[in-house]
Write a protein that holds these residues in place. Sequence first.
Motif, mmCIF file in Angstrom:
data_model
loop_
_atom_site.group_PDB
_atom_site.id
_atom_site.type_symbol
_atom_site.label_atom_id
_atom_site.label_comp_id
_atom_site.label_asym_id
_atom_site.label_seq_id
_atom_site.Cartn_x
_atom_site.Cartn_y
_atom_site.Cartn_z
ATOM 1 N N ILE A 29 -12.284 -2.895 8.825
ATOM 2 C CA ILE A 29 -11.774 -3.895 9.593
ATOM 3 C C ILE A 29 -10.342 -3.510 10.175
ATOM 4 N N ASN A 30 -9.904 -2.267 10.317
ATOM 5 C CA ASN A 30 -8.578 -1.901 10.634
ATOM 6 C C ASN A 30 -7.529 -2.391 10.057
ATOM 7 N N ILE A 31 -7.417 -2.493 8.803
ATOM 8 C CA ILE A 31 -6.312 -2.855 8.075
ATOM 9 C C ILE A 31 -5.708 -1.710 7.473
ATOM 10 N N PRO A 32 -4.423 -0.977 7.759
ATOM 11 C CA PRO A 32 -3.903 0.046 7.207
ATOM 12 C C PRO A 32 -3.624 -0.217 5.856
ATOM 13 N N PHE A 33 -3.715 0.813 4.947
ATOM 14 C CA PHE A 33 -3.617 0.811 3.524
ATOM 15 C C PHE A 33 -2.191 0.847 3.165
ATOM 16 N N THR A 34 -1.352 -0.013 2.513
ATOM 17 C CA THR A 34 0.055 0.292 2.306
ATOM 18 C C THR A 34 -0.029 0.356 0.752
ATOM 19 N N ASN A 35 0.033 -0.725 -0.033
ATOM 20 C CA ASN A 35 -0.069 -0.567 -1.468
ATOM 21 C C ASN A 35 -1.088 -1.706 -1.815
ATOM 22 N N TRP A 36 -1.453 -1.822 -3.199
ATOM 23 C CA TRP A 36 -2.491 -2.659 -3.468
ATOM 24 C C TRP A 36 -1.829 -4.024 -3.801
ATOM 25 N N GLU A 37 -0.505 -4.186 -4.096
ATOM 26 C CA GLU A 37 0.014 -5.535 -4.472
ATOM 27 C C GLU A 37 0.082 -6.313 -3.062
#
Length: 588
Positions: A511-519
Amino acid sequence: MNLAEAIINKNVEKHPVKSAIGFKKKDGWKELSWKKFNEIIFKTANSLKNAGIEENDKVAIYAENSAEWMIFDLAVLSIGAITVPIYSTNNAEQAEYIINDSQSKAILVGDQQQYDACLAILQKEESVLQTIIISKKAVWIKKEFGSFYLEDFIAKASPEFEIIKKKYEDIATLIYTSGTTGTPKGVMLTHGNFVKAFDAHFEFFKFKNFEEELSLAFLPLTHVFERSWSLLCLYGGARVYFLEDPKDIAKALEEVKPTMMCAVPRFFQKVYAGVLEKAEESSPFKKKIFNWALEVGKQTAELRRKDQPVPFGLNLKHSVANALVFNKVKQKMGGRLWFLPCGGASVSPDVTRLFEAMGLHITVGYGLTETTATLTAFPLAHFEHGTCGLPLPGVEIRIGENDEIQAKGNGVMKGYYNKPEETQKVFTEDGWFKTGDAGKFDEKGNLIITDRIKDLMKTSNGKYIAPQQIENILTNNNFISQIVLIAEGRQFVSALIVPNFEFLKDYLKKINIPFTNWEEIVQKKEINDFYKDKIKELQNHLSDFEKVKKFTLMPAEFEIGSGEITPTLKVKRNVVLKKYADIIEKMY
């Protein structure tokens, strides 16, 4: 009859050169013959005696799974002493409590952290701990403080030893229940508990050529389930391989190729979710093949379950289904598994049916530490999905007050060590053990667990919620790793949900959401909406009052180290509810 004698003597005599155990050294798996296994056990037994360990003394094991773990256990039993296992994941404080409560005089440790914790305990004036034995040479030790590497400890000992005679009612082990509530209690299990329970299993299952079987021990040997199962395998002359790090299970399965292995529901749920996810992502043609294979597998499994012959045509179709679909899954699990005891929590019938369709028999069972594991189990045929099977020979079960399951029989413990009042609380006046689980029998005599009595929740509207069943439905999905339901005294059901981060990461890419951090990710509206839809779909057949109305996605898994889950991956509900009280309140 000493449990060690029941395992060692007949097997050494019967097949001295046959392999007894396997273990990994550097990159390869090694084996010990029964003769060599016996020699090392007896050398260890003589060394323990020389170190001043006497009959009925307590000796602890605080280490990961290994060949040394089992050798040490059988050596302790051989001298008539009592084994006290401690989870390798327990912290120093937890280990100290068990060592002090049991008054253990010697201990086997596996790594530096465990050694350092035990050295600090040994140096305390009030401690009865005198000797620390270390299984690995990589650990740095202080030899002046009763510390010995196992290899050096047994080097000069004689391999000749006469096993101390024991009565059936003599204590063999103290197993401290990690429990989901309260202070650990030392469960006293006797030599007779084990030997009679093993005989009951062989009578119940009527195994053929059991000596040819190979089991892989990957659950903690400290837990009654893996320890009882591994000892049962050795008792029957089968080989047992020991896996030190359970995270290496996928690789070990392909290398060892076991035929049997006990596991907890979470293991099977992960395989189940993975298989369905792969099918879902396939092309329409491959999906069609999968669905056809699954239908063929289910038809075949149903006939086998009823112990009826499989027609030639269906057998042929099943061979094709195997070649096209099932063998790929089975090869990842080594390709030879057929018997999979499962316990520790309830497992969904959807999971057992899928495995059965693939030709892998999950033997669902029910039992507790206090009952030497198994009270009931699926037989090889005529079992009923969604139940815990039938009572084993020598086991009696009745349903008592509040639908509580009560048991009598060969495996029921002697009591809790040094806790007569606690012991009295769990036995009825007429001698039945109260399990703390609620259940019922179906018309064929199979036991069905309805829930932990202590875990039953009552909403503020007076409705009772059985959390385990709902949690099972939701964790069968590959996007949900762990879940804790909240309902006690509340107007509706809410939940803390730990996503399956592996699957969620793949979904983020889609869904093209860039991964940053899980929080950050678990706060996103798109992700919460995705889980809202998934949960709605999964619980659409539940009654309205049982449905999760609100949830919070957690940014990290519940951990053993922080006391949120037990070493067998059961959530400690009271710990989690207390720790995340603020988050829970926000949902209301």
